[in-house]
Write an enzyme that holds these catalytic residues in place. Structure first.
Site, mmCIF file in Angstrom:
data_model
loop_
_atom_site.group_PDB
_atom_site.id
_atom_site.type_symbol
_atom_site.label_atom_id
_atom_site.label_comp_id
_atom_site.label_asym_id
_atom_site.label_seq_id
_atom_site.Cartn_x
_atom_site.Cartn_y
_atom_site.Cartn_z
ATOM 1 N N CYS A 103 0.821 -1.212 0.000
ATOM 2 C CA CYS A 103 0.000 0.000 0.000
ATOM 3 C C CYS A 103 0.851 1.256 0.000
ATOM 4 C CB CYS A 103 -0.931 -0.003 1.213
ATOM 5 S SG CYS A 103 -1.937 1.475 1.321
ATOM 6 N N ARG A 106 -0.188 4.806 2.927
ATOM 7 C CA ARG A 106 -0.201 4.565 4.365
ATOM 8 C C ARG A 106 0.058 5.780 5.233
ATOM 9 N NH1 ARG A 106 3.777 -0.433 4.652
ATOM 10 N NH2 ARG A 106 4.298 0.118 2.503
ATOM 11 N N GLU A 282 -5.064 2.966 -10.364
ATOM 12 C CA GLU A 282 -5.648 1.641 -10.090
ATOM 13 C C GLU A 282 -6.774 1.357 -11.073
ATOM 14 O OE1 GLU A 282 -5.936 0.496 -5.710
ATOM 15 O OE2 GLU A 282 -6.178 2.664 -5.661
HETATM 16 N N1 ARG Z 1 -6.561 -1.952 -6.904
HETATM 17 C C1 ARG Z 1 -7.858 -2.271 -6.391
HETATM 18 C C2 ARG Z 1 -8.927 -1.803 -7.343
HETATM 19 O O1 ARG Z 1 -8.630 -1.281 -8.353
HETATM 20 C C3 ARG Z 1 -8.103 -1.647 -5.038
HETATM 21 C C4 ARG Z 1 -7.089 -1.961 -3.982
HETATM 22 C C5 ARG Z 1 -7.152 -1.025 -2.801
HETATM 23 N N2 ARG Z 1 -6.957 0.343 -3.220
HETATM 24 C C6 ARG Z 1 -7.079 1.390 -2.432
HETATM 25 N N3 ARG Z 1 -6.888 2.568 -2.959
HETATM 26 N N4 ARG Z 1 -7.347 1.280 -1.155
HETATM 27 O O2 ARG Z 1 -10.098 -1.892 -7.120
#
Ligand code: ARG
Length: 427
Positions: A103, A106, A282
């Site tokens: 992560c 954090r 992401e």
């Molecule tokens: N990478 C994952 C997604 O695209 C989420 C993982 C957690 N990500 C976060 N920003 N807490 O859905």
């Protein structure tokens, strides 16, 4: 708490933390298991001690380690488990986040809001509180990092399990031509849920929210449709390219990981869904762009009229940037918290420095911390990290990974059928 880089392949570390004590679920340990049960109790005692030492070292105002440790060890001897105080639970969950090597987000680990739901162990209760979690974490767009901790694993009662990888994920429908409508990551999961009786919307789309599957030893796996008020989504548009909105893309606002096991002081909480807010890459550089996910780069490149005749034009890179600009722009335009990978990388280094100043080493996995685009443009790329695993921790059990991608097999042996049940014995 963005986890960004690699697909979840499950963790090889599971065996290091699970005491193994309760993992057998319903089975009753026979005398031949006595030695391993003793070893498991020893492991639990040691893990409890290590955690309590950490808790009192970092919370000097909490009082005396000695008394609490004696109390916990006595409780373990009597019951084979122990119950965290609310303060220990909160601290443990926050430190599990602090220890999460994957992560980048954090810096704000102390702000994690911990919902103590340890008395909730039935499937309906777990589902309802998960929906409340989604509403509370969304918070009108100002996303709050949050965890809901449901009943722990105990010798007398196995804990509930959430099958889904996240509380909100999109179905992937296999089509006759072999292609997938929706998220191909959940193609097998979607198929299994349909076998179990889930009915997709009449006109399936690329963004149909999957039902939540909660399994308990008593009830077996049960499915729950998410209420609309729990599902907040952002329709995607681009700041300059008007056609982008016509692609009909969207993404959910809150990523709540729901198949990880939270381990604190040897106690295992298999159902403990947690969320942070999204880092744009992401969604833009993985979920929508990976070739085994929504695979949108070629289509966006074509619409941009890029020269896709050979790789060296870097059409992929150009299209990827525009998808990511659309994600950040749309979240911001809809008032939903999101962060970019440059800002988040800098924050992560601030976090690292703070941890070092506090006398701690911050464990990190380079391959997850470095963002999936423009890595070398971010400062996190240009260094190495301590990779030691620390507890408290979030773990992904291999079985939990399998359940979240393949929709089974169930964690518990089939719920026993009552012989007196109507129709089973009479006529
Ligand atoms: N990478 C994952 C997604 O695209 C989420 C993982 C957690 N990500 C976060 N920003 N807490 O859905």
């Amino acid at each position: 708490m963005p986890q960004t880089h690699l697909p979840d392949t499950g963790s090889s570390e599971a065996g290091l933390f699970g005491s193994g004590l309760f993992d057998a679920g319903l089975s009753n340990p026979g005398p031949s298991d006595a030695a391993s049960a003793n070893a498991a109790i020893e492991t639990l005692r040691a893990a409890a001690q290590e955690f309590l030492e950490l808790f009192y070292a970092e919370n000097p105002q909490a009082g005396s380690l000695k008394d609490r440790l004696a109390e916990v060890l006595r409780e373990i001897d009597l019951t084979g488990t122990y119950w965290h105080t609310p303060e220990e639970l909160t601290f443990g969950a926050r430190v599990a986040w602090r220890n999460n090597k994957r992560c980048i987000g954090r810096l704000y680990w102390r702000s994690l809001k911990v919902r103590d739901l340890r008395l909730v162990s039935d499937a309906g209760g777990v589902a309802r509180h998960c929906f409340d979690h989604l509403r509370a974490a969304h918070n009108g767009g100002k996303i709050r990092p949050m965890i809901s901790v449901f009943a722990p694993e105990t010798p007398s009662r196995p804990a509930p399990r959430i099958w889904n990888e996240q509380l909100i994920r999109y179905a992937g429908y296999e089509q006759p031509n072999g292609r997938v409508l929706g998220d191909p990551r959940y193609r097998a999961f979607t198929g299994k849920l349909m076998q179990r009786g889930w009915r997709p919307p009449e006109r399936p789309s690329a963004f149909d929210v999957l039902p939540l599957v909660v399994e308990t030893a008593e009830e077996g796996p049960r499915m729950f449709q998410l209420p609309a008020q729990a599902v907040h989504e952002v329709p995607l548009e681009h700041p300059e390219l008007p056609w982008f909105a016509d692609l009909g893309l969207r993404w959910h606002a809150v990523p709540v990981i729901s198949n990880n096991r939270l381990i604190i002081g040897g106690i295992s909480y298999p159902a403990a869904p947690f969320n942070g807010w999204y880092m744009g890459t992401e969604i833009g550089a993985r979920n929508l762009a990976d070739t085994d996910r929504y695979d949108l780069v070629p289509e966006v490149a074509t619409r941009m009229r890029l020269d896709t005749s050979h790789e060296a034009t870097l059409w992929r890179d150009q299209a990827l940037v525009e998808i990511n600009r659309a994600v950040l722009h749309s979240f911001e335009a809809h008032g939903v918290t999101v962060t970019d990978h440059h800002t988040e990388s800098r924050r992560f280094l601030t976090h690292l420095q703070r941890e070092e100043r506090a006398g701690r080493s911050c464990p990190a996995d380079w391959s997850w911390i470095v963002p999936p685009m423009s890595g070398s443009q971010t400062p996190v790329f240009h260094r190495y990290y301590d990779t030691t695993t620390q507890t408290p921790a979030f773990l992904t059990d291999p079985e939990a990974t399998t359940r979240s991608l393949h929709g089974g097999p169930p964690a518990f042996p089939a719920v026993r059928v009552d012989l007196g049940a109507p129709g089973s014995t009479q006529g």
